[in-house]
Structure formats: C-alpha cells, structure tokens
Design a protein around this motif. Sequence first.
Motif, PDB file in Angstrom:
ATOM      1  N   LEU A 131      -9.603  -0.780   8.588  1.00 52.32           N
ATOM      2  CA  LEU A 131     -10.080   0.599   8.791  1.00 52.32           C
ATOM      3  C   LEU A 131      -9.183   1.393   8.964  1.00 52.32           C
ATOM      4  O   LEU A 131      -9.334   2.444   8.509  1.00 52.32           O
ATOM      5  CB  LEU A 131     -11.346   0.268   9.761  1.00 52.32           C
ATOM      6  N   GLU A 132      -8.213   0.927   9.705  1.00 49.98           N
ATOM      7  CA  GLU A 132      -7.163   2.089  10.105  1.00 49.98           C
ATOM      8  C   GLU A 132      -6.337   2.554   8.613  1.00 49.98           C
ATOM      9  O   GLU A 132      -5.861   3.727   8.816  1.00 49.98           O
ATOM     10  CB  GLU A 132      -6.105   1.600  11.180  1.00 49.98           C
ATOM     11  N   LEU A 133      -6.323   1.699   7.930  1.00 47.46           N
ATOM     12  CA  LEU A 133      -5.877   2.388   6.494  1.00 47.46           C
ATOM     13  C   LEU A 133      -6.551   3.136   6.046  1.00 47.46           C
ATOM     14  O   LEU A 133      -6.055   3.772   4.663  1.00 47.46           O
ATOM     15  CB  LEU A 133      -5.614   1.057   5.663  1.00 47.46           C
ATOM     16  N   ASP A 134      -7.868   3.391   6.174  1.00 46.63           N
ATOM     17  CA  ASP A 134      -8.757   4.533   5.518  1.00 46.63           C
ATOM     18  C   ASP A 134      -8.680   4.288   4.257  1.00 46.63           C
ATOM     19  O   ASP A 134      -8.536   5.361   3.250  1.00 46.63           O
ATOM     20  CB  ASP A 134      -8.165   5.929   5.984  1.00 46.63           C
ATOM     21  N   LEU A 135      -9.044   3.097   3.498  1.00 47.51           N
ATOM     22  CA  LEU A 135      -9.111   2.976   2.163  1.00 47.51           C
ATOM     23  C   LEU A 135     -10.720   3.288   1.695  1.00 47.51           C
ATOM     24  O   LEU A 135     -11.415   3.344   2.349  1.00 47.51           O
ATOM     25  CB  LEU A 135      -8.832   1.430   1.597  1.00 47.51           C
ATOM     26  N   PRO A 136     -10.403   3.461   0.251  1.00 49.91           N
ATOM     27  CA  PRO A 136     -12.142   4.052  -0.080  1.00 49.91           C
ATOM     28  C   PRO A 136     -13.063   2.582  -0.390  1.00 49.91           C
ATOM     29  O   PRO A 136     -14.162   2.925  -0.439  1.00 49.91           O
ATOM     30  CB  PRO A 136     -11.753   4.451  -1.540  1.00 49.91           C
ATOM     31  N   HIS A 137     -12.514   1.632  -0.370  1.00 45.94           N
ATOM     32  CA  HIS A 137     -13.370   0.355  -0.739  1.00 45.94           C
ATOM     33  C   HIS A 137     -12.867  -0.930   0.145  1.00 45.94           C
ATOM     34  O   HIS A 137     -11.635  -1.029   0.073  1.00 45.94           O
ATOM     35  CB  HIS A 137     -13.307   0.098  -2.223  1.00 45.94           C
ATOM     36  N   GLU A 139     -20.551   1.757  10.408  1.00 47.65           N
ATOM     37  CA  GLU A 139     -20.238   2.727  11.355  1.00 47.65           C
ATOM     38  C   GLU A 139     -19.212   3.601  11.322  1.00 47.65           C
ATOM     39  O   GLU A 139     -18.978   4.718  11.833  1.00 47.65           O
ATOM     40  CB  GLU A 139     -19.954   1.925  12.711  1.00 47.65           C
ATOM     41  N   ALA A 140     -18.054   3.039  10.343  1.00 50.86           N
ATOM     42  CA  ALA A 140     -16.817   4.126  10.083  1.00 50.86           C
ATOM     43  C   ALA A 140     -17.182   4.795   8.841  1.00 50.86           C
ATOM     44  O   ALA A 140     -16.472   5.345   8.414  1.00 50.86           O
ATOM     45  CB  ALA A 140     -15.802   2.910   9.515  1.00 50.86           C
ATOM     46  N   GLY A 141     -18.462   4.874   8.350  1.00 53.71           N
ATOM     47  CA  GLY A 141     -18.943   5.807   7.286  1.00 53.71           C
ATOM     48  C   GLY A 141     -19.037   5.290   5.963  1.00 53.71           C
ATOM     49  O   GLY A 141     -18.713   6.013   5.053  1.00 53.71           O
ATOM     50  N   TYR A 142     -18.874   3.920   5.975  1.00 48.34           N
ATOM     51  CA  TYR A 142     -18.865   3.426   4.468  1.00 48.34           C
ATOM     52  C   TYR A 142     -20.206   3.031   4.326  1.00 48.34           C
ATOM     53  O   TYR A 142     -21.044   2.606   4.992  1.00 48.34           O
ATOM     54  CB  TYR A 142     -17.812   2.086   4.268  1.00 48.34           C
ATOM     55  N   LYS A 143     -20.535   2.917   2.703  1.00 50.40           N
ATOM     56  CA  LYS A 143     -21.891   2.599   2.315  1.00 50.40           C
ATOM     57  C   LYS A 143     -21.766   0.986   2.145  1.00 50.40           C
ATOM     58  O   LYS A 143     -20.945   0.503   1.327  1.00 50.40           O
ATOM     59  CB  LYS A 143     -22.227   3.332   1.174  1.00 50.40           C
ATOM     60  N   HIS A 144     -22.669   0.233   2.646  1.00 50.57           N
ATOM     61  CA  HIS A 144     -22.938  -1.135   2.442  1.00 50.57           C
ATOM     62  C   HIS A 144     -23.631  -1.190   1.050  1.00 50.57           C
ATOM     63  O   HIS A 144     -24.859  -1.316   1.154  1.00 50.57           O
ATOM     64  CB  HIS A 144     -23.265  -1.864   3.636  1.00 50.57           C
ATOM     65  N   TYR A 145     -23.138  -1.189  -0.159  1.00 48.75           N
ATOM     66  CA  TYR A 145     -23.932  -1.110  -1.455  1.00 48.75           C
ATOM     67  C   TYR A 145     -24.114  -2.334  -2.189  1.00 48.75           C
ATOM     68  O   TYR A 145     -24.946  -2.558  -3.049  1.00 48.75           O
ATOM     69  CB  TYR A 145     -23.200  -0.211  -2.136  1.00 48.75           C
ATOM     70  N   GLU A 146     -23.243  -3.477  -1.663  1.00 38.95           N
ATOM     71  CA  GLU A 146     -23.647  -4.763  -2.233  1.00 38.95           C
ATOM     72  C   GLU A 146     -23.278  -5.703  -1.047  1.00 38.95           C
ATOM     73  O   GLU A 146     -22.805  -5.415  -0.067  1.00 38.95           O
ATOM     74  CB  GLU A 146     -22.526  -5.048  -3.522  1.00 38.95           C
ATOM     75  N   ILE A 147     -23.966  -6.957  -1.165  1.00 39.58           N
ATOM     76  CA  ILE A 147     -23.881  -7.908  -0.360  1.00 39.58           C
ATOM     77  C   ILE A 147     -22.622  -8.209   0.351  1.00 39.58           C
ATOM     78  O   ILE A 147     -22.301  -8.250   1.643  1.00 39.58           O
ATOM     79  CB  ILE A 147     -24.336  -9.483  -0.682  1.00 39.58           C
ATOM     80  N   SER A 148     -21.465  -8.044  -0.347  1.00 39.02           N
ATOM     81  CA  SER A 148     -19.958  -8.316   0.119  1.00 39.02           C
ATOM     82  C   SER A 148     -19.137  -7.087   0.028  1.00 39.02           C
ATOM     83  O   SER A 148     -17.992  -7.170   0.127  1.00 39.02           O
ATOM     84  CB  SER A 148     -19.494  -9.526  -0.508  1.00 39.02           C
ATOM     85  N   ASN A 149     -19.941  -5.958  -0.312  1.00 40.38           N
ATOM     86  CA  ASN A 149     -18.936  -4.818  -0.781  1.00 40.38           C
ATOM     87  C   ASN A 149     -19.390  -3.361   0.308  1.00 40.38           C
ATOM     88  O   ASN A 149     -20.466  -3.352   0.213  1.00 40.38           O
ATOM     89  CB  ASN A 149     -18.866  -4.447  -2.221  1.00 40.38           C
ATOM     90  N   ILE A 157      -9.089  -3.451  -0.705  1.00 32.39           N
ATOM     91  CA  ILE A 157      -8.617  -4.874  -0.008  1.00 32.39           C
ATOM     92  C   ILE A 157      -9.711  -5.619   0.404  1.00 32.39           C
ATOM     93  O   ILE A 157     -11.021  -5.315   0.673  1.00 32.39           O
ATOM     94  CB  ILE A 157      -7.799  -4.682   1.216  1.00 32.39           C
ATOM     95  N   ASP A 158      -9.602  -7.060   0.148  1.00 30.34           N
ATOM     96  CA  ASP A 158     -10.300  -8.190   0.252  1.00 30.34           C
ATOM     97  C   ASP A 158     -10.234  -8.688   1.747  1.00 30.34           C
ATOM     98  O   ASP A 158      -8.887  -8.824   1.843  1.00 30.34           O
ATOM     99  CB  ASP A 158     -10.176  -9.132  -0.863  1.00 30.34           C
ATOM    100  N   LEU A 159     -11.183  -8.961   2.287  1.00 29.15           N
ATOM    101  CA  LEU A 159     -11.000  -9.852   3.566  1.00 29.15           C
ATOM    102  C   LEU A 159     -11.815 -10.973   3.568  1.00 29.15           C
ATOM    103  O   LEU A 159     -12.872 -11.000   2.789  1.00 29.15           O
ATOM    104  CB  LEU A 159     -11.399  -9.076   4.960  1.00 29.15           C
ATOM    105  N   MET A 160     -11.605 -11.933   4.250  1.00 26.05           N
ATOM    106  CA  MET A 160     -12.384 -13.100   4.272  1.00 26.05           C
ATOM    107  C   MET A 160     -12.659 -13.460   5.768  1.00 26.05           C
ATOM    108  O   MET A 160     -11.950 -13.295   6.778  1.00 26.05           O
ATOM    109  CB  MET A 160     -11.291 -14.235   3.844  1.00 26.05           C
ATOM    110  N   LEU A 201       0.884  -1.246  -0.008  1.00 26.12           N
ATOM    111  CA  LEU A 201      -0.019  -0.007   0.141  1.00 26.12           C
ATOM    112  C   LEU A 201       0.795   1.171   0.077  1.00 26.12           C
ATOM    113  O   LEU A 201       0.508   2.308  -0.554  1.00 26.12           O
ATOM    114  CB  LEU A 201      -1.050   0.156   1.191  1.00 26.12           C
ATOM    115  N   GLU A 202       1.909   1.104   0.624  1.00 27.91           N
ATOM    116  CA  GLU A 202       2.762   2.540   0.667  1.00 27.91           C
ATOM    117  C   GLU A 202       3.525   2.554  -0.668  1.00 27.91           C
ATOM    118  O   GLU A 202       3.611   3.814  -1.093  1.00 27.91           O
ATOM    119  CB  GLU A 202       3.985   2.168   1.679  1.00 27.91           C
TER     120      GLU A 202
END
Length: 386
Positions: free
Chosen positions: A182-188, A232-242, A160-163, A147-148
């Motif tokens: 979440l600490e990485l503050d990524l857009p997706h 809660e961190a401000g992200y939109k849950h726009y699809e089942i997994s995303n 990033i993907d998480l499982m 990421l850096e």
Amino acid sequence: MQPIPEALYIHIPFCTNKCHYCDFTSYILKGQPVDEYLDALELEMRLTTEQWKPKQIKTVFVGGGTPTVLTPPQMEKFLSSVHRWFPLADDVEFSMEANPGTTDRDKLQAMKDGGVNRISFGVQSFDNELLKRIGRIHEVDDVYRSLENARAVGFTNMSIDLMFGLPGQTVELLDESVQKALELDLPHYSLYSLKIEENTLFHRLYERNELVLPPEEDEYKMYLHLIDRITEAGYKHYEISNFAKPGYESRHNSTYWRNEPYYGLGTGAHGYVNRQRHMNIKGVQPYIDACKSKLPRLEQYDISEQEAKEDFMMVGLRLLDGVTASRYSEQFPQSTLEVDFGEMIERQIKQGLMERIPADQDTIYRLTKQGLLLGNEVFAAFLADE
C-alpha cells in the motif's frame, strides 16, 4: 452468433525458472527457440484474423510465463506483429505481466514504444524468505527497482499480485507485505490464495505431507484482513481477488467476468469466439510446427446455450457488483435470469450467500460477504443446476 471479440489474450510461455506452485503452460527460457515462437505467433495472428476478422480491439493482455524475459529487440518484434494484425482502439488497455528483476529501462522503453500501457508485476510477497520458499527468484529490492524503472519510463497504470496462504505465512507476516504494498500507492492490487495444483513441486510435497500450510481458518482470516486493509486505504473491492482505485479496474479481465468473447493466442492459450471455446496445443516446438499449416488447436468445442448461461452466472458473480437481469437478457434475448435461475438464486439468498438489489428498472444479484468466503460453493451450485 456472438459479437466479434474486442479483447485479445496472447501467451508468452518462457520463464527464467519454474515456481514451486505454478501449473501454467510455461517453460524454462534457456535453450528455447524464442524467435521461432514469435514467428509462429504471428502466423497464428494471421490465421486467426483471416477466420474471424477483428473490428476493434479494446483490451490486450500478454501473459505467461514471463513475457518480460523477451529481449528489447524481441519485444519490439512481438509488439509490432500485434499492431500489424489487430486494429487497436485509441484508448486500448494494453497489459503485460512482468516479473520483478526482468524489467530494465531499455526493455520497459520497448514495451512503452510498442503500445503497452499497463504492467502487472508478480510480486507475491514482500518477505524474502517466503519468496525463496515458493520458488521465486526475485527479491524485495527488485520490486522497488522495477517499479522505479517503470515510472521513469512513464508508466503510471501498474498492478502487483500478492499471495496468501503460503507455507509458513501468518496473518502478521501478510500484514507486513500488505503495508509495504500500500505504501507504493499503486492504482491496482490482485490478491490470490495459494492453490495446490497437480504437476507442481508443491503438489508432490503436499502428497508426502512435507508441505506445511496455514490452517483453513487462518486463510479465511488472511482474506478478510486483506479486504479490510485495502478497502480502508480507499480501494474498491470490485472482484473477489481484485482491488482498484476508481477507473483502474482491469478492463481485460472484466471481459472474462462478463462472459464476453476474446481471442486467445499462443501455446496452451484459451479463446472464446462465436460461442466456441478452444485450447491451443501445449509445448513450444509442437506449437511452432502446428502454426505452419493451420490454427494450432488442441481442442475446440461448441458451448450450448445452457452452458453459456451457467458460465455467465459463475464468472459474473465473481464481480462485487454482481450480475444484472438486463445484462443477462442482452446475452440471452430469448430468456430471463429469473426464469432460468430464479429457484437457485432464492436458495442462495435464504442461505445468506447472495442478495437481491433493485436498481433503476433493473435487478442486481450479488454475493454477500459470507458468499465471498464460500464463492466456489455458490458457483458450483449454478453449474449443477438443472
């Protein structure tokens, strides 16, 4: 006739190793004819554009395998061929999957110079022990380093993907990974539950009762916990997994969820053009050989209007915004959603799995929170509907 596709998927099948859960069309990199494969890809690009001339491509997604195992010269060669055969929109979303540890700055610069503007990293977990357990070869430090490097080169649109549901994983372990993500503050962020697929090491272990997985109720808790933490961190849950910050939803994947056409190139790739679905030949050398004379199809078949309607409901309901009556009528002008699926929708509403929402001379149908947990049952109901 469907409209000409505005989305392009390209498959790079090479990996440094095979993960224990992976059933994708992927092959260990060592000894593979990578340059010959890239030449064959360009042949398929030419044959494809001759048959279905593209107008403007708005999204590109390069998946695998691990596309970032290509060397910088190979990456440059590959991306140049994409630009040669496909007219890309000025605001194209150009995504590429990457494995942490395979993205040094030279390679990332080659990607950026070649037009890639979105990277999806297969992180899966921030727990080194879990990463070993599922066959990943990177460690957590590789995630931060990758990421850096990407940020240093100028990438800002990253995912990033998480499982979850992994062997030995608990809600507490998952929470630690989510916190670090979440600490990485990524857009997706994309979050997937483990599925035991045939022809994988995990399937063989599962058949021998040697794979200890979290109980189903814990997997549900993990999914609900993920939803709560990330929204809660401000992200939109726009699809089942995303989940995404506003404006960073995956435009390419939304093509699939809206049941719109797309080109699919590469070994084992799927495509959907002119209401025909196809799957390409699997295997690196068989694919290379096939491309020398014709499109490398393993199978190709027409999709009936009824199948297309069922597909529309199955994939469209994955979106948290649901499906709308107006979009349905755009794809199927001779019918309406209520006429075709009204009875099935009413049954799902009565069971508390779907809801109906009036909206500005339109109607939205979407899954409820309970429906999200039982999504596969809802989708199957539409598939089986007569």
